[in-house]
Design a protein around this motif. Structure first.
Motif, PDB file in Angstrom:
ATOM      1  N   GLY A 162      -7.007  -6.798  -5.919  1.00  0.00           N
ATOM      2  CA  GLY A 162      -6.434  -5.971  -4.857  1.00  0.00           C
ATOM      3  C   GLY A 162      -7.068  -6.262  -3.513  1.00  0.00           C
ATOM      4  N   ILE A 163      -8.391  -6.335  -3.481  1.00  0.00           N
ATOM      5  CA  ILE A 163      -9.110  -6.626  -2.232  1.00  0.00           C
ATOM      6  C   ILE A 163      -8.743  -8.018  -1.728  1.00  0.00           C
ATOM      7  N   PHE A 164      -8.723  -9.000  -2.637  1.00  0.00           N
ATOM      8  CA  PHE A 164      -8.356 -10.356  -2.240  1.00  0.00           C
ATOM      9  C   PHE A 164      -6.945 -10.391  -1.650  1.00  0.00           C
ATOM     10  N   LEU A 165      -5.983  -9.734  -2.298  1.00  0.00           N
ATOM     11  CA  LEU A 165      -4.600  -9.780  -1.808  1.00  0.00           C
ATOM     12  C   LEU A 165      -4.413  -8.987  -0.520  1.00  0.00           C
ATOM     13  N   VAL A 166      -5.206  -7.952  -0.296  1.00  0.00           N
ATOM     14  CA  VAL A 166      -5.163  -7.237   0.989  1.00  0.00           C
ATOM     15  C   VAL A 166      -5.612  -8.175   2.100  1.00  0.00           C
ATOM     16  N   ILE A 167      -6.721  -8.878   1.880  1.00  0.00           N
ATOM     17  CA  ILE A 167      -7.232  -9.825   2.884  1.00  0.00           C
ATOM     18  C   ILE A 167      -6.241 -10.967   3.088  1.00  0.00           C
ATOM     19  N   PHE A 168      -5.706 -11.507   1.982  1.00  0.00           N
ATOM     20  CA  PHE A 168      -4.735 -12.597   2.083  1.00  0.00           C
ATOM     21  C   PHE A 168      -3.481 -12.139   2.828  1.00  0.00           C
ATOM     22  N   SER A 169      -2.970 -10.952   2.519  1.00  0.00           N
ATOM     23  CA  SER A 169      -1.775 -10.434   3.190  1.00  0.00           C
ATOM     24  C   SER A 169      -2.009 -10.289   4.684  1.00  0.00           C
ATOM     25  N   TYR A 170      -3.174  -9.789   5.047  1.00  0.00           N
ATOM     26  CA  TYR A 170      -3.490  -9.642   6.460  1.00  0.00           C
ATOM     27  C   TYR A 170      -3.537 -11.003   7.151  1.00  0.00           C
ATOM     28  N   LEU A 171      -4.260 -11.945   6.537  1.00  0.00           N
ATOM     29  CA  LEU A 171      -4.403 -13.262   7.167  1.00  0.00           C
ATOM     30  C   LEU A 171      -3.077 -14.023   7.210  1.00  0.00           C
ATOM     31  N   ALA A 172      -2.298 -13.979   6.136  1.00  0.00           N
ATOM     32  CA  ALA A 172      -1.062 -14.758   6.070  1.00  0.00           C
ATOM     33  C   ALA A 172       0.058 -14.132   6.882  1.00  0.00           C
ATOM     34  N   PHE A 173       0.270 -12.842   6.710  1.00  0.00           N
ATOM     35  CA  PHE A 173       1.452 -12.222   7.297  1.00  0.00           C
ATOM     36  C   PHE A 173       1.207 -11.625   8.680  1.00  0.00           C
ATOM     37  N   VAL A 174       0.074 -10.982   8.873  1.00  0.00           N
ATOM     38  CA  VAL A 174      -0.189 -10.345  10.163  1.00  0.00           C
ATOM     39  C   VAL A 174      -0.736 -11.354  11.160  1.00  0.00           C
ATOM     40  N   LYS A 175      -1.823 -12.038  10.792  1.00  0.00           N
ATOM     41  CA  LYS A 175      -2.424 -13.023  11.705  1.00  0.00           C
ATOM     42  C   LYS A 175      -1.632 -14.330  11.741  1.00  0.00           C
ATOM     43  N   GLY A 176      -1.321 -14.885  10.571  1.00  0.00           N
ATOM     44  CA  GLY A 176      -0.666 -16.190  10.509  1.00  0.00           C
ATOM     45  C   GLY A 176       0.764 -16.183  11.015  1.00  0.00           C
ATOM     46  N   LEU A 177       1.590 -15.283  10.498  1.00  0.00           N
ATOM     47  CA  LEU A 177       3.008 -15.247  10.866  1.00  0.00           C
ATOM     48  C   LEU A 177       3.324 -14.268  11.992  1.00  0.00           C
ATOM     49  N   GLY A 178       2.372 -13.416  12.317  1.00  0.00           N
ATOM     50  CA  GLY A 178       2.578 -12.466  13.403  1.00  0.00           C
ATOM     51  C   GLY A 178       3.555 -11.347  13.075  1.00  0.00           C
ATOM     52  N   LEU A 179       3.729 -11.053  11.795  1.00  0.00           N
ATOM     53  CA  LEU A 179       4.627  -9.969  11.410  1.00  0.00           C
ATOM     54  C   LEU A 179       3.992  -8.631  11.735  1.00  0.00           C
ATOM     55  N   ILE A 180       4.825  -7.680  12.052  1.00  0.00           N
ATOM     56  CA  ILE A 180       4.328  -6.364  12.449  1.00  0.00           C
ATOM     57  C   ILE A 180       4.507  -5.405  11.282  1.00  0.00           C
ATOM     58  N   PHE A 181       3.393  -5.000  10.717  1.00  0.00           N
ATOM     59  CA  PHE A 181       3.355  -4.021   9.634  1.00  0.00           C
ATOM     60  C   PHE A 181       2.434  -2.896  10.069  1.00  0.00           C
ATOM     61  N   PRO A 182       2.673  -1.683   9.584  1.00  0.00           N
ATOM     62  CA  PRO A 182       1.639  -0.666   9.781  1.00  0.00           C
ATOM     63  C   PRO A 182       0.438  -1.033   8.901  1.00  0.00           C
ATOM     64  N   LEU A 183      -0.737  -1.105   9.514  1.00  0.00           N
ATOM     65  CA  LEU A 183      -1.909  -1.552   8.771  1.00  0.00           C
ATOM     66  C   LEU A 183      -2.585  -0.420   8.007  1.00  0.00           C
ATOM     67  N   TRP A 184      -2.691   0.733   8.630  1.00  0.00           N
ATOM     68  CA  TRP A 184      -3.358   1.890   8.038  1.00  0.00           C
ATOM     69  C   TRP A 184      -2.351   3.035   7.904  1.00  0.00           C
ATOM     70  N   PRO A 185      -2.702   4.083   7.194  1.00  0.00           N
ATOM     71  CA  PRO A 185      -1.789   5.225   7.082  1.00  0.00           C
ATOM     72  C   PRO A 185      -1.398   5.760   8.455  1.00  0.00           C
ATOM     73  N   SER A 186      -0.124   6.100   8.586  1.00  0.00           N
ATOM     74  CA  SER A 186       0.396   6.536   9.882  1.00  0.00           C
ATOM     75  C   SER A 186      -0.252   7.812  10.369  1.00  0.00           C
ATOM     76  N   PHE A 187      -0.668   8.681   9.466  1.00  0.00           N
ATOM     77  CA  PHE A 187      -1.258   9.961   9.883  1.00  0.00           C
ATOM     78  C   PHE A 187      -2.682   9.809  10.415  1.00  0.00           C
ATOM     79  N   LEU A 188      -3.297   8.627  10.230  1.00  0.00           N
ATOM     80  CA  LEU A 188      -4.622   8.385  10.790  1.00  0.00           C
ATOM     81  C   LEU A 188      -4.561   7.898  12.230  1.00  0.00           C
ATOM     82  N   GLY A 189      -3.398   7.366  12.646  1.00  0.00           N
ATOM     83  CA  GLY A 189      -3.224   6.892  14.006  1.00  0.00           C
ATOM     84  C   GLY A 189      -4.092   5.693  14.362  1.00  0.00           C
ATOM     85  N   MET A 190      -4.402   4.830  13.377  1.00  0.00           N
ATOM     86  CA  MET A 190      -5.296   3.689  13.605  1.00  0.00           C
ATOM     87  C   MET A 190      -4.533   2.387  13.824  1.00  0.00           C
ATOM     88  N   ASN A 191      -3.226   2.365  13.816  1.00  0.00           N
ATOM     89  CA  ASN A 191      -2.476   1.120  13.919  1.00  0.00           C
ATOM     90  C   ASN A 191      -2.563   0.552  15.258  1.00  0.00           C
TER      91      ASN A 191
END
Length: 154
Positions: free
Chosen positions: A125-154
């Motif tokens: 799970g930890i590996f795939l979270v890091i991989f998803s972040y690096l591949a999809f958010v950083k690598g491809l620049g896709l916009i996903f909510p990263l943290w729970p919306s009620f925390l307001g950390m996005n």
């Protein structure tokens, strides 16, 4: 000819059905030529190759040299856990963000394994979270909510 390897037989049937289904669906698109491929060319021939592979596997299951196997009773719990984890992921992504959602997806789907280990599931799970972040958010620049919306950390 006698059916000796039931797993290979049903795998061959599945490959043939999927391959012919893809080839049939792809035939509704423009084919083109090998030099100027249309949108249906590659999926059509890929479906044909998949069906041929299925036929080879199926015929191999009828061989006298095939290992004799039997199929265990179908386990619906495994299907429910794997498919359910993907559906759950789709529902919780916007609410919990990609980090927690991917982690939940991996841990819940890992419960389907007969050799389930919480340590391995958490590590995956930890590996795939890091991989998803690096591949999809950083690598491809896709916009996903990263943290729970009620925390307001996005």
């Amino acid at each position: 000819m006698q059916l000796r390897n039931r797993q290979d037989f049903w795998s061959g049937v599945m490959f043939i059905a999927l391959g012919l289904g893809f080839a049939w669906q792809a035939s509704s698109y423009q084919m083109g030529t090998a030099a100027r491929m249309g949108p249906g060319y590659f999926p059509f021939w890929l479906g044909i190759v998949l069906a041929l592979l299925g036929a080879i596997v199926l015929l191999g299951s009828l061989s006298k040299k095939a290992h004799e196997t039997h199929i265990d009773k179908f386990d619906w719990r495994i299907v429910f856990l794997v498919v359910g984890s993907v559906v759950l992921y789709g529902f919780i992504l916007k609410l919990l963000g990609i980090y927690i959602s991917v982690f939940v997806l991996v841990v819940v789907s890992s419960l389907a394994s007969h050799e389930f280990s919480l340590k391995v599931a958490v590590a995956n799970g930890i590996f795939l979270v890091i991989f998803s972040y690096l591949a999809f958010v950083k690598g491809l620049g896709l916009i996903f909510p990263l943290w729970p919306s009620f925390l307001g950390m996005n």
